[in-house]
Scaffold this motif. Structure first.
Motif, short mmCIF file in Angstrom:
data_model
loop_
_atom_site.label_atom_id
_atom_site.label_comp_id
_atom_site.label_asym_id
_atom_site.label_seq_id
_atom_site.Cartn_x
_atom_site.Cartn_y
_atom_site.Cartn_z
N GLU A 194 0.95 -1.08 0.34
CA GLU A 194 -0.03 0.12 0.29
C GLU A 194 0.74 1.37 -0.11
O GLU A 194 0.72 2.32 -0.76
CB GLU A 194 -1.09 -0.38 1.34
CG GLU A 194 -1.75 1.61 1.49
CD GLU A 194 -3.02 0.95 2.02
OE1 GLU A 194 -3.71 1.70 2.06
OE2 GLU A 194 -2.71 0.34 3.29
N SER A 195 2.13 1.52 1.20
CA SER A 195 2.72 2.34 0.83
C SER A 195 3.45 2.36 -0.54
O SER A 195 3.49 4.26 -1.12
CB SER A 195 4.21 2.24 2.07
OG SER A 195 3.55 2.32 3.74
N THR A 196 4.01 1.55 -0.84
CA THR A 196 4.49 1.51 -2.90
C THR A 196 3.27 1.84 -3.16
O THR A 196 3.93 3.20 -4.67
CB THR A 196 4.84 0.45 -3.28
OG1 THR A 196 6.13 -0.04 -2.20
CG2 THR A 196 5.97 0.12 -4.39
N GLY A 197 2.29 1.90 -3.31
CA GLY A 197 2.02 2.01 -4.33
C GLY A 197 0.86 3.56 -4.06
O GLY A 197 0.61 4.32 -5.24
N GLU A 198 0.91 4.18 -3.02
CA GLU A 198 0.32 5.23 -2.18
C GLU A 198 2.06 6.43 -3.27
O GLU A 198 1.55 8.01 -3.56
CB GLU A 198 1.04 5.79 -1.51
CG GLU A 198 -0.53 5.45 -0.12
CD GLU A 198 -0.89 5.28 0.90
OE1 GLU A 198 0.30 5.04 1.51
OE2 GLU A 198 -1.86 5.25 1.90
N TYR A 199 2.96 5.77 -3.14
CA TYR A 199 4.15 6.61 -3.48
C TYR A 199 4.13 7.49 -5.42
O TYR A 199 4.23 8.41 -5.41
CB TYR A 199 5.47 5.81 -3.78
CG TYR A 199 6.15 6.14 -2.00
CD1 TYR A 199 6.39 7.24 -1.11
CD2 TYR A 199 6.64 5.27 -1.05
CE1 TYR A 199 6.56 7.73 -0.18
CE2 TYR A 199 6.96 5.19 0.19
CZ TYR A 199 7.23 5.97 0.47
OH TYR A 199 7.65 6.16 2.11
N LEU A 200 3.69 5.75 -5.57
CA LEU A 200 3.42 5.60 -7.35
C LEU A 200 2.35 6.42 -7.61
O LEU A 200 2.14 7.26 -8.70
CB LEU A 200 3.33 3.98 -7.59
CG LEU A 200 4.06 3.52 -7.81
CD1 LEU A 200 3.48 1.85 -8.11
CD2 LEU A 200 5.31 4.10 -9.40
N ALA A 201 0.87 6.44 -6.35
CA ALA A 201 -0.45 7.04 -7.21
C ALA A 201 0.40 9.06 -7.08
O ALA A 201 -0.08 9.80 -7.58
CB ALA A 201 -1.35 7.08 -5.70
#
Length: 314
Positions: A194-201
């Motif tokens: 989720e944290s990785t996704g938030e960085y990408l988002a």
């Protein structure tokens, strides 16, 4: 005055990022290849991740608003029909009618729209808007193909299959589809994912907005035809006035009314330029519409949102 300052603080950062893209392009720091690469990254990776994260843990029973979705879809069809009828009177050259129609109805909803909604109404509005996006995006593509094919060149006959395939495999639509089982089954992501996704988002909208600026050709405004100007006025003035009023008359209020205004006040989508070239339309007119509607929407967004807030409708 406080409302106006608030609206300016919401709208201006979005378009300042576009200005940053223009400035970097003039300085040679943003090149055509950079815009092409980052646009593909945003469209295929970052923006789908953003949409997925906004939807995967929402309560679909509350966000899946059928009357709201139907209103946006039907209004899009009505706008398409109005643009078609107006094109008959404004475009003497029938080959330009398809480009005019697409420029007048197709919104840059996924980038500019979501950015304005997030700043104005918060993350909850982005989740609801993303669900609507899954219905509207294929409609945009389908109607654009229809307009550009009917009034296009012979080249269009050989491109339709590949474009239909792109519609079916659109990463933004796939992101919505993938998020649904997670939302229904209440599946939680691992914190690290989720944290990785938030960085990408987090980089999706800023990078996309800079890319819009980097792709603009401001000198084209000097050579803009009446067709480009009229299509832009339909897109950022006529459409939001008509459909926001219609939404209010039907009974939409508060955030829903604001989201409807943002959707129909969006400038013309960058994707319209790519599709115009693919189907043999006038790239010059398509590019002019994008530039004029994008720059003009700074004013129309500010004025429209201020009036809605001043009248206590949002």
């Amino acid at each position: 005055m406080n409302d106006l300052i608030y609206i300016i603080n919401v709208v201006l950062p979005v378009f300042l990022l576009v200005v940053v893209g223009i400035f970097l392009r003039l300085r040679g720091l943003v090149t055509e290849s950079f815009v092409d690469s980052t646009s593909k990254f945003v469209f295929n990776v970052s923006l789908p991740v953003l949409i997925f994260l906004k939807l995967y843990n929402v309560d679909l029973s509350s966000e899946f608003d059928i009357p709201f979705i139907l209103f946006v879809v039907i209004s899009t069809l009505v706008l398409f029909g109005l643009s078609w009828m107006i094109s008959i009177y404004l475009c003497e050259d029938t080959n330009n009618r398809g480009v005019f129609i697409q420029g007048a109805f197709r919104s840059n909803y996924a980038i500019v729209g979501l950015a304005i909604m997030f700043g104005m109404f918060g993350a909850a509005s982005v989740a609801k808007a993303s669900l609507v996006l899954s219905f509207v995006l294929p409609l945009y593509n389908f109607l654009s193909v229809v307009a550009l094919t009917v009034f296009g060149s012979e080249k269009s006959k050989y491109e339709i299959k590949s474009i239909i395939k792109e519609i079916l495999l659109n990463p933004l639509i796939l992101a919505v589809i993938v998020s649904i089982p997670f939302a229904i089954c209440k599946i939680e992501l691992f914190p690290a994912l989720e944290s990785t996704g938030e960085y990408l988002a987090a980089i999706a909208l800023p990078l996309a907005l800079i890319g819009i600026g980097g792709s603009m050709n401001l000198s084209a405004i000097k050579k803009a035809s009446k067709i480009s100007i009229y299509a832009s006025l339909i897109k950022i003035v006529m459409a939001p006035v008509i459909f926001t009023f219609a939404a209010y008359w039907i009974g939409f209020r508060s955030t829903d009314l604001g989201i409807i205004f943002v959707i129909f006040a969006c400038p013309t989508a960058i994707a319209s330029f790519v599709m115009t070239i693919a189907l043999g339309g006038s790239a010059r007119i398509a590019g002019n519409i994008i530039v004029i509607s994008t720059l003009g929407s700074v004013v129309t967004y500010t004025v429209g949102l201020y009036l809605l807030r001043y009248l206590k409708l949002i």
